[in-house]
Scaffold this motif. Structure first.
Motif, PDB file in Angstrom:
ATOM      1  N   ALA A 141       0.837  -1.211   0.000  1.00  0.00           N
ATOM      2  CA  ALA A 141       0.000   0.000   0.000  1.00  0.00           C
ATOM      3  C   ALA A 141       0.865   1.252   0.000  1.00  0.00           C
ATOM      4  O   ALA A 141       2.038   1.223   0.401  1.00  0.00           O
ATOM      5  CB  ALA A 141      -0.897  -0.004   1.238  1.00  0.00           C
ATOM      6  N   SER A 142       0.257   2.331  -0.415  1.00  0.00           N
ATOM      7  CA  SER A 142       0.932   3.634  -0.409  1.00  0.00           C
ATOM      8  C   SER A 142       1.407   3.960   1.007  1.00  0.00           C
ATOM      9  O   SER A 142       0.624   3.957   1.951  1.00  0.00           O
ATOM     10  CB  SER A 142      -0.090   4.681  -0.875  1.00  0.00           C
ATOM     11  N   SER A 143       2.701   4.219   1.143  1.00  0.00           N
ATOM     12  CA  SER A 143       3.258   4.564   2.468  1.00  0.00           C
ATOM     13  C   SER A 143       4.717   4.942   2.271  1.00  0.00           C
ATOM     14  O   SER A 143       5.227   4.876   1.146  1.00  0.00           O
ATOM     15  CB  SER A 143       3.166   3.371   3.422  1.00  0.00           C
ATOM     16  N   LYS A 173       3.973   6.100  -2.491  1.00  0.00           N
ATOM     17  CA  LYS A 173       3.590   7.117  -1.497  1.00  0.00           C
ATOM     18  C   LYS A 173       2.870   8.246  -2.244  1.00  0.00           C
ATOM     19  O   LYS A 173       3.264   8.619  -3.342  1.00  0.00           O
ATOM     20  CB  LYS A 173       4.877   7.614  -0.823  1.00  0.00           C
ATOM     21  N   SER A 174       1.826   8.806  -1.635  1.00  0.00           N
ATOM     22  CA  SER A 174       1.029   9.824  -2.347  1.00  0.00           C
ATOM     23  C   SER A 174       1.765  11.144  -2.533  1.00  0.00           C
ATOM     24  O   SER A 174       2.448  11.623  -1.624  1.00  0.00           O
ATOM     25  CB  SER A 174      -0.237  10.152  -1.557  1.00  0.00           C
ATOM     26  N   LEU A 175       1.520  11.695  -3.712  1.00  0.00           N
ATOM     27  CA  LEU A 175       1.821  13.116  -3.925  1.00  0.00           C
ATOM     28  C   LEU A 175       0.619  13.869  -3.376  1.00  0.00           C
ATOM     29  O   LEU A 175      -0.505  13.373  -3.481  1.00  0.00           O
ATOM     30  CB  LEU A 175       1.847  13.415  -5.415  1.00  0.00           C
ATOM     31  N   LEU A 195      -6.318   7.458  -6.507  1.00  0.00           N
ATOM     32  CA  LEU A 195      -6.602   8.776  -5.932  1.00  0.00           C
ATOM     33  C   LEU A 195      -7.124   8.586  -4.520  1.00  0.00           C
ATOM     34  O   LEU A 195      -8.131   7.906  -4.305  1.00  0.00           O
ATOM     35  CB  LEU A 195      -7.652   9.505  -6.771  1.00  0.00           C
ATOM     36  N   ASN A 196      -6.422   9.186  -3.611  1.00  0.00           N
ATOM     37  CA  ASN A 196      -6.796   9.095  -2.202  1.00  0.00           C
ATOM     38  C   ASN A 196      -7.545  10.394  -1.887  1.00  0.00           C
ATOM     39  O   ASN A 196      -6.941  11.447  -1.737  1.00  0.00           O
ATOM     40  CB  ASN A 196      -5.494   8.929  -1.418  1.00  0.00           C
ATOM     41  N   ILE A 197      -8.885  10.306  -1.866  1.00  0.00           N
ATOM     42  CA  ILE A 197      -9.688  11.527  -1.747  1.00  0.00           C
ATOM     43  C   ILE A 197     -10.339  11.581  -0.367  1.00  0.00           C
ATOM     44  O   ILE A 197     -11.098  10.687  -0.005  1.00  0.00           O
ATOM     45  CB  ILE A 197     -10.816  11.555  -2.816  1.00  0.00           C
ATOM     46  N   PHE A 209      -0.077   2.857  13.194  1.00  0.00           N
ATOM     47  CA  PHE A 209      -0.304   1.563  12.528  1.00  0.00           C
ATOM     48  C   PHE A 209      -1.649   0.974  12.945  1.00  0.00           C
ATOM     49  O   PHE A 209      -2.105   1.197  14.068  1.00  0.00           O
ATOM     50  CB  PHE A 209       0.830   0.583  12.868  1.00  0.00           C
ATOM     51  N   SER A 210      -2.233   0.213  12.014  1.00  0.00           N
ATOM     52  CA  SER A 210      -3.541  -0.384  12.316  1.00  0.00           C
ATOM     53  C   SER A 210      -3.388  -1.528  13.317  1.00  0.00           C
ATOM     54  O   SER A 210      -2.307  -2.080  13.505  1.00  0.00           O
ATOM     55  CB  SER A 210      -4.180  -0.903  11.030  1.00  0.00           C
ATOM     56  N   GLN A 211      -4.494  -1.876  13.933  1.00  0.00           N
ATOM     57  CA  GLN A 211      -4.562  -3.041  14.819  1.00  0.00           C
ATOM     58  C   GLN A 211      -5.232  -4.178  14.039  1.00  0.00           C
ATOM     59  O   GLN A 211      -5.972  -3.918  13.083  1.00  0.00           O
ATOM     60  CB  GLN A 211      -5.410  -2.716  16.056  1.00  0.00           C
ATOM     61  N   ALA A 249       0.117  -2.201   4.643  1.00  0.00           N
ATOM     62  CA  ALA A 249       1.136  -1.228   5.066  1.00  0.00           C
ATOM     63  C   ALA A 249       1.646  -1.587   6.464  1.00  0.00           C
ATOM     64  O   ALA A 249       2.809  -1.954   6.628  1.00  0.00           O
ATOM     65  CB  ALA A 249       0.580   0.189   5.040  1.00  0.00           C
ATOM     66  N   SER A 250       0.772  -1.547   7.483  1.00  0.00           N
ATOM     67  CA  SER A 250       1.231  -1.699   8.876  1.00  0.00           C
ATOM     68  C   SER A 250       2.041  -2.969   9.109  1.00  0.00           C
ATOM     69  O   SER A 250       3.096  -2.943   9.744  1.00  0.00           O
ATOM     70  CB  SER A 250       0.044  -1.658   9.834  1.00  0.00           C
ATOM     71  N   THR A 251       1.550  -4.097   8.589  1.00  0.00           N
ATOM     72  CA  THR A 251       2.290  -5.344   8.841  1.00  0.00           C
ATOM     73  C   THR A 251       3.662  -5.315   8.170  1.00  0.00           C
ATOM     74  O   THR A 251       4.615  -5.919   8.674  1.00  0.00           O
ATOM     75  CB  THR A 251       1.478  -6.582   8.386  1.00  0.00           C
TER      76      THR A 251
HETATM   77  C1  LIG Z   1       3.182   5.503   7.743  1.00  0.00           C
HETATM   78  C2  LIG Z   1       2.063   5.425   6.773  1.00  0.00           C
HETATM   79  C3  LIG Z   1       2.030   6.283   5.674  1.00  0.00           C
HETATM   80  C4  LIG Z   1       0.942   6.232   4.792  1.00  0.00           C
HETATM   81  N1  LIG Z   1       0.915   7.091   3.714  1.00  0.00           N
HETATM   82  C5  LIG Z   1      -0.123   7.008   2.827  1.00  0.00           C
HETATM   83  C6  LIG Z   1      -0.164   7.833   1.685  1.00  0.00           C
HETATM   84  O1  LIG Z   1       0.724   8.659   1.421  1.00  0.00           O
HETATM   85  N2  LIG Z   1      -1.224   7.711   0.842  1.00  0.00           N
HETATM   86  C7  LIG Z   1      -2.220   6.798   1.058  1.00  0.00           C
HETATM   87  O2  LIG Z   1      -3.154   6.697   0.245  1.00  0.00           O
HETATM   88  N3  LIG Z   1      -2.210   6.001   2.143  1.00  0.00           N
HETATM   89  C8  LIG Z   1      -1.199   6.089   3.023  1.00  0.00           C
HETATM   90  N4  LIG Z   1      -1.170   5.269   4.120  1.00  0.00           N
HETATM   91  C9  LIG Z   1      -2.309   4.335   4.328  1.00  0.00           C
HETATM   92  C10 LIG Z   1      -1.938   2.941   3.818  1.00  0.00           C
HETATM   93  O3  LIG Z   1      -1.754   2.953   2.419  1.00  0.00           O
HETATM   94  C11 LIG Z   1      -3.016   1.900   4.167  1.00  0.00           C
HETATM   95  O4  LIG Z   1      -4.154   2.084   3.335  1.00  0.00           O
HETATM   96  C12 LIG Z   1      -3.472   1.969   5.616  1.00  0.00           C
HETATM   97  O5  LIG Z   1      -2.363   2.096   6.480  1.00  0.00           O
HETATM   98  C13 LIG Z   1      -4.262   0.730   6.009  1.00  0.00           C
HETATM   99  O6  LIG Z   1      -3.530  -0.446   5.799  1.00  0.00           O
HETATM  100  P1  LIG Z   1      -2.770  -1.197   7.024  1.00  0.00           P
HETATM  101  O7  LIG Z   1      -3.779  -1.546   8.021  1.00  0.00           O
HETATM  102  O8  LIG Z   1      -2.124  -2.386   6.363  1.00  0.00           O
HETATM  103  O9  LIG Z   1      -1.760  -0.228   7.557  1.00  0.00           O
HETATM  104  C14 LIG Z   1      -0.102   5.303   5.011  1.00  0.00           C
HETATM  105  C15 LIG Z   1      -0.034   4.430   6.109  1.00  0.00           C
HETATM  106  C16 LIG Z   1       1.025   4.473   6.978  1.00  0.00           C
HETATM  107  C17 LIG Z   1       1.043   3.518   8.141  1.00  0.00           C
END
Ligand SMILES: Cc1cc2nc3c(=O)[nH]c(=O)nc-3n(C[C@H](O)[C@H](O)[C@H](O)COP(=O)(O)O)c2cc1C
Length: 328
Positions: free
Chosen positions: A20-22, A45-47, A133-135, A218-220, A268-270
């Protein structure tokens, strides 16, 4: 041998696991490590819309100021080093195009359809295989009506689809007054996918230092139940792919999302907690689970426990604790 490859947004993926985006998807080196671990794709990672618009305004201002320069205005723009940010982003995409085999999906975090959508073409030209697109903007304007807030999604989609020919997906939160109806309507706009659900930065209060601080970055593990329910309810009823994100911390939860009807999962979190190499283990465990159940392909079981296919469809609709905990 089970085959865990899948299509997503018209792209061919060798695994349903997407990084995922991160911050983990922000450099060529990290993306190569994610590919090596066996991910099917990467969302960069998002712009941020603000970064794009500030850069566009600076360019415009530079054109206008060739004859007449306002030093203060240029100072203002100089304080935002967005020029580097945008060109670095495009360079990352084109480097990935040369050196990474898995699809790389660009990501833009936006809250309006003003000005920035024309920039989306640059992402496509640089080599992005799709755009997510992250809206979302927190509806903190207490006067603004829900319909106005919702309309932004449709405006952004229309504007971006006019600019690009690569697939576009939308990452949304669950904060809608009529979530299922909005998901269905969004799916009919021409987008190729919906990512359910984004997870946000949340504020907390530090009572020792009396300040506002971020919490639960981080998610749980229990958080997967919200996307699970809505993927199950909406899959088979939408006109685009569904990607599951939030709270997916093991291969069993990945399998649950696929059974509910997700095309792919985004983690992302894991990956932050356990390292990106963990993708390899998840792929292996999905493979083992498929063998045990004699499934050859993901489509053999995908969506088989969606609300419309499950033996107990009402299980996804129950929200009140009618019996549980009613007796001590
Ligand atoms: C440190 C961090 C940075 C993140 N940055 C973005 C981002 O730039 N754009 C986006 O759409 N989501 C971002 N996310 C959200 C993740 O893409 C993901 O959708 C969200 O964390 C849920 O997934 P997870 O439970 O596996 O962490 C970010 C998450 C984390 C933890």
């Amino acid at each position: 041998m089970p085959n865990i490859s899948t299509t997503y947004l018209g792209l061919q993926l060798k695994s349903p696991i997407i990084a995922a985006s991160s911050g983990l998807t922000n450099s060529l080196e990290d993306i190569k490590a994610i590919e090596k671990a066996g991910a099917g794709a990467v969302v960069l990672k998002s712009l941020f819309e603000e970064e794009i618009v500030t850069e566009m305004e600076r360019e415009l201002h530079q054109m206008h100021s060739q004859n007449y320069l306002y030093p203060e205005t240029m100072d203002y723009y100089d304080t935002f080093d967005v020029e580097g940010t945008l060109s670095d982003y495009l360079r990352l995409i084109s480097d990935c195009k040369k050196e990474v085999g898995i699809p790389v999906i660009a990501s833009v975090n936006c809250i309006t359809a003003h000005n920035w959508p024309s920039y989306a073409r640059n992402l496509e030209d640089a080599g992005a295989r799709a755009i997510e697109l992250n809206i979302y903007a927190l509806p903190s304007d207490l006067e603004r009506k829900g319909e106005e807030q919702e309309q932004v999604y449709f405006d952004v989609i229309e504007a971006v689809l006019k600019e690009v020919s690569i697939p576009v997906s939308i990452k949304i939160s669950h904060y809608f007054s009529n979530l299922g109806e909005v998901i269905t309507r969004l799916s009919k706009t021409g987008i190729a996918g919906l990512t359910l659900f984004n997870r946000f930065y949340s504020p907390d209060i530090d009572v020792d230092n009396l300040e506002v601080i971020p919490t639960h970055i981080f998610s749980q593990e229990h958080e997967y139940t919200m996307p699970l329910r809505w993927i199950a309810i909406t899959s088979n009823r939408v006109d685009c792919h569904l990607a599951a994100t939030t709270g997916i911390h093991d291969s069993r939860t990945i399998v649950k999302m696929l059974l509910a009807g997700a095309q792919v999962v985004q983690l992302a979190s894991t990956l932050y907690k356990n390292g990106v190499e963990t993708i390899q283990r998840y792929n292996h465990e999905i493979d083992q689970w498929m063998k045990k159940h004699d499934f050859k392909n993901l489509d053999d079981f995908r969506g088989s426990l969606s609300q419309s296919n499950a033996a107990n469809p009402a299980g996804y609709l129950r929200v009140q604790f009618m019996k549980q905990f009613s007796q001590k």
